[in-house]
Design an enzyme around this catalytic site. Structure first.
Site, mmCIF file in Angstrom:
data_model
loop_
_atom_site.group_PDB
_atom_site.id
_atom_site.type_symbol
_atom_site.label_atom_id
_atom_site.label_comp_id
_atom_site.label_asym_id
_atom_site.label_seq_id
_atom_site.Cartn_x
_atom_site.Cartn_y
_atom_site.Cartn_z
ATOM 1 N N HIS A 1 -4.351 2.217 -4.561
ATOM 2 C CA HIS A 1 -3.533 2.092 -3.341
ATOM 3 C C HIS A 1 -2.112 1.617 -3.686
ATOM 4 O O HIS A 1 -1.541 0.800 -2.971
ATOM 5 C CB HIS A 1 -4.167 1.105 -2.353
ATOM 6 C CG HIS A 1 -5.256 1.718 -1.511
ATOM 7 N ND1 HIS A 1 -4.991 2.467 -0.390
ATOM 8 C CD2 HIS A 1 -6.599 1.686 -1.636
ATOM 9 C CE1 HIS A 1 -6.145 2.874 0.139
ATOM 10 N NE2 HIS A 1 -7.135 2.422 -0.593
ATOM 11 N N GLU B 1 -10.959 1.345 -3.680
ATOM 12 C CA GLU B 1 -10.660 2.772 -3.668
ATOM 13 C C GLU B 1 -9.650 3.228 -4.717
ATOM 14 O O GLU B 1 -8.777 4.045 -4.430
ATOM 15 C CB GLU B 1 -10.165 3.187 -2.273
ATOM 16 C CG GLU B 1 -11.193 2.942 -1.188
ATOM 17 C CD GLU B 1 -10.715 3.319 0.205
ATOM 18 O OE1 GLU B 1 -11.499 3.961 0.927
ATOM 19 O OE2 GLU B 1 -9.578 2.972 0.583
ATOM 20 N N ASP C 1 0.885 -1.162 0.000
ATOM 21 C CA ASP C 1 0.000 0.000 0.000
ATOM 22 C C ASP C 1 0.924 1.215 0.000
ATOM 23 O O ASP C 1 2.146 1.064 0.092
ATOM 24 C CB ASP C 1 -0.911 0.013 1.237
ATOM 25 C CG ASP C 1 -2.262 0.686 0.963
ATOM 26 O OD1 ASP C 1 -2.256 1.819 0.452
ATOM 27 O OD2 ASP C 1 -3.309 0.078 1.251
HETATM 28 C C1 ACM Z 1 -10.889 -0.715 2.856
HETATM 29 O O1 ACM Z 1 -11.164 -0.476 4.035
HETATM 30 N N1 ACM Z 1 -10.447 0.243 2.046
HETATM 31 C C2 ACM Z 1 -11.019 -2.038 2.290
#
Ligand code: ACM
Ligand code: ZN
Length: 759
Positions: A272, A329, A194
């Site tokens: 991410h 996201e 990430d």
């Molecule tokens: C998440 O909490 N973005 C999976």
């Protein structure tokens, strides 16, 4: 304020006799998760004396480790350890596998009689679970006689650990795996990549760890929120972070496997992925990895070559049948103007970037399936159509999971807030650390049923499991990590294991309180439930009063209260969980917990106003939008229900679409108004700021207005702690209309306001 009218009903602690043989719960060891069937026998306790032996189905290494764990606990309790023997002798613990008798994977029976202890299991896992139960049965005098029949409710019972935002290292992960084993959890979902840092050695792409396993700053707000976002090469002075070598990762995988736990790695894509783009900018749409670019370029063949190379090394380290591809996201912005991404959209006839994300996930899913593995993704993978074979991890509530199950896909339920271990589990005002989001206490987590009734029996079988998610943006140390995870993970363990009809909060509360000292003895720095006082209000407009009930997570414990704002002592009246305090006007109720006559935790104050504007509508002159309407923007400020410490409790007016929030309250007739107050939240991490000022005006006709006052906030917008600020006005005038105006200092800040109290 009248004296509270107190009603008594019997407090029903569900010490159901089928669980506990009719005895007092404190007579027996606290089993957690609660097995499917426990029948305590009246044969007393089997004293384990020197020379007791244990017979196992084979000489497998995994059994040896299980017996080591059991023996360590026996020694700690002062009992002799069990010798491993190949043959049964009188009084042995004998473990056998009988897959014909027991057909559910992980099922076992455990019988403790004076003549010996017999375990029969469906498989190796079942032997492991039985031995965990046996560890929990140990008393200083031996093992109580009991008959247990048990099996897991759900196949997948997990913990997700984010080590990108903060890195904890091999020893901490092993410590967590030991606890997972004790509580019969069987999946570690390891969030290894990430923006916070790439944490796994990849030999074909060495820059991942050389360039982005370390960063310039440990503090998440300074590094991420305030926008530093620089990485540091390994060995640079002050570099913060770390990574697992492949050898270390294999060591963890083996350690977990020996404890019946599968490690599922998560390699985030397409979003991410700031750290990947920093190490290999060519994989971004701009080719330069501009600040704010988080996503792989979907139109660049090199993205797929990169992921293919990474995954081939990942497969080699992690034998798990499932690989987690993230999928949550994605920013999707750079794709819109990238010629390569646009070309893919044109060729594949994709109408928008949501479909482009779906195209990418399908393509990666196919790659993984061809490689003989399956994939899991966060619930965004539903957008634009689900790839065949995909397992959905539902995190934005349960909706994604329900949709997936209805379309025939397997689901793992990890809804926020119940499964989000990064949320505060104690009253946020009682602590001084920072946290991601809102508040979700143990009781709220425990109340989750991951297999909701609205699913058909067939769809229910698609709910594969449940998982607690430990995001670590604000969790810097192992101590903080354990404090966040425990004891909420014990609730997740029981949700996943125990049949729904056998679960009861009252019973769980007693057992979990008995496990906290055990966790502490094992050096797990669990939160001790001392700040879990919770109030529930009920506004009764017909009776013209508000009722308040109080509950607590501590057990045993007494709650004592006052209604004058002062801190209660032992000499003040007690309030039980089945009693109510009734308020006909205003009260400052303060409740405090006592254990053995001593105060425990912080006292909690609740202001209650059964005021004159309750039920009167507010018309907003400025736009209102979004899900924080508290049941309706027109009614939320005058329904008598105050927002709690949690912005997500459904009681707050929350609005971000405009910096000015102007509402007009109609009292219905000319009214003499003496005092008006409103309270606002300040909680900057999720973007909530107290308004810069609040203004009250009054009018008799709704046309000509007189400003009563404009009150400025006294809070520093840079203060990251949770605060509540009350703005109070004294009109001392008659009017029919009240105009309240909240003014945020900047666009893009959330206003959270709660009850507009009018006297
Ligand atoms: C998440 O909490 N973005 C999976
Ligand atoms: Zn692109």
């Amino acid at each position: 304020m009248r004296h509270p009218a107190i009603t008594f009903t019997l407090l029903l602690l569900i010490l159901s006799s089928c669980h506990l043989g009719g005895g007092k719960s404190s007579d027996y060891p606290a089993l957690l998760p609660m097995p499917e069937e426990v029948v305590w026998q009246d044969g007393g306790v089997v004293p384990l004396t020197k020379g007791h032996t244990i017979v196992l189905p084979s000489a497998d290494e995994r059994y040896r480790i299980l017996v080591e764990g059991l023996n360590a606990d026996l020694s700690k309790t002062g009992l002799p350890t069990l010798e491993l023997t190949p043959e049964y002798t009188y009084g042995s613990v004998i473990c056998t596998i009988d897959a014909k008798e027991l057909t559910t994977p992980g099922a076992y029976t455990l019988s403790v009689k004076r003549g010996g202890i017999r375990i029969t299991a469906a498989d190796e896992d079942g032997i492991g679970y039985a031995l965990q139960t046996l560890r929990q049965l140990i008393l200083p005098s031996g093992i109580p006689t009991v008959e247990i029949k048990d099996k897991p409710r759900l196949e997948y019972r997990g913990l997700m650990l984010d080590e990108s935002r903060h890195f904890f290292g091999v020893e901490e992960v092993k410590k967590l795996l030991d606890e997972m084993q004790r509580y019969k959890l069987n999946r570690l979902h390891w969030h290894l990549t990430d923006a916070g840092g790439w944490r796994l050695e990849i030999k074909s792409r060495p820059l991942l760890t050389e360039r982005t396993a370390y960063r310039t700053e440990s503090d998440w707000v300074k590094w991420w929120i305030e926008g530093d976002r620089r990485y540091a090469k390994e060995g640079t002075p002050g570099a913060y972070g770390g990574y697992y070598t492949q050898e270390q990762a294999r060591e963890i995988v083996a350690y977990a496997a020996a404890r019946g736990i599968t490690v599922i790695p998560e390699i985030e894509m397409p979003g991410h992925s700031e750290e990947v783009l920093h190490a290999y900018p060519v994989l971004s749409c701009s080719g330069r990895a501009r600040r704010g670019e988080s996503d792989f370029c979907i139109g660049n063949p090199m993205s797929y070559e990169f992921l293919r190379d990474v995954l081939s090394e990942v497969y080699d380290i992690f034998p798990s049948a499932y690989i987690h591809l993230g999928g949550d996201e994605a920013g999707k912005q750079a794709w819109k103007s990238c010629p390569k991404c646009r070309e893919v959209m044109r060729r594949a006839k994709l109408k928008d970037v949501d479909e482009l994300q779906s195209y990418f996930i399908h393509r990666m899913g196919e790659m993984i399936e061809k490689d003989g593995r399956h994939f899991i993704g966060w619930d965004e993978i539903l957008e634009g159509g689900l790839a065949p074979g995909a397992i959905v991890m539902s995190w934005r509530g349960m909706e994604g999971g329900l949709r997936a199950a209805r379309s025939g896909h397997q689901v793992i339920m990890t809804p926020s807030p119940q499964c989000y271990l990064d949320y505060y589990q104690e009253d946020p005002l009682s602590v001084d650390y920072e946290s991601n989001e809102g508040y979700c206490d143990l009781a709220q987590t425990y109340a989750l049923d991951p297999v909701p009734e609205e699913l058909t029996p067939e769809e229910c079988t698609l709910v594969k499991g449940v998982q607690g998610n430990m995001w670590t943006e604000y969790v810097k140390t192992s101590e903080a990590l354990e404090y966040k995870i425990f004891p909420r993970l014990l609730a997740i363990a029981e949700i996943g294991w125990t049949p729904q009809e056998k679960r009861s909060w009252e019973d769980f509360r007693i057992r979990v309180n008995r496990h906290i000292p055990l966790l502490h003895e094992r050096d797990i720095r669990a939160y001790d439930l001392t700040n879990g006082l919770r109030s529930e209000t009920e506004v009764d407009r017909d009776a013209g009063l508000t009722r308040v009930r109080w509950t607590t997570e501590l057990y045993p414990c007494e709650m004592r209260y006052r209604v004058d704002g002062k801190v209660p002592e032992m000499s003040d009246p007690q309030i039980r969980e089945d009693e109510t305090i009734e308020v006909r006007d205003s009260a400052d109720i303060v409740v405090r917990q006592f254990c053995n006559g001593e105060p425990v935790g912080d006292p909690v104050t609740l202001r209650v106003d059964h005021h004159r504007a309750i039920g009167k509508p507010i018309r907003w002159e400025t736009p209102v939008e979004g899900k924080y309407s508290g049941g309706g923007f027109e009614t939320v400020l005058t329904d008598g229900y105050r927002g709690s410490v949690s912005f997500g409790d459904g009681r707050w007016y929350g609005n971000i679409v405009t910096p000015s929030n102007i509402g007009i309250l109609d009292m219905g007739e000319e009214t003499l108004i003496s005092k008006v107050s409103t309270r606002c939240m300040h909680n900057t991490i999720p973007g909530i700021y107290a308004p810069e000022w609040v203004e009250l005006s009054v009018s008799s006709d709704g046309e000509e207005w007189t400003v009563v006052d404009r009150i400025k906030s006294t809070l520093d917008p840079a203060d990251r702690k949770l605060h509540f600020e009350t703005f109070t006005f004294y009109p001392h005038t008659t009017c029919r209309y009240l105009r309240i105006r909240y003014e945020e200092a900047q666009r893009g800040r959330f206003l959270f306001a709660d009850e507009l109290v009018v006297w």
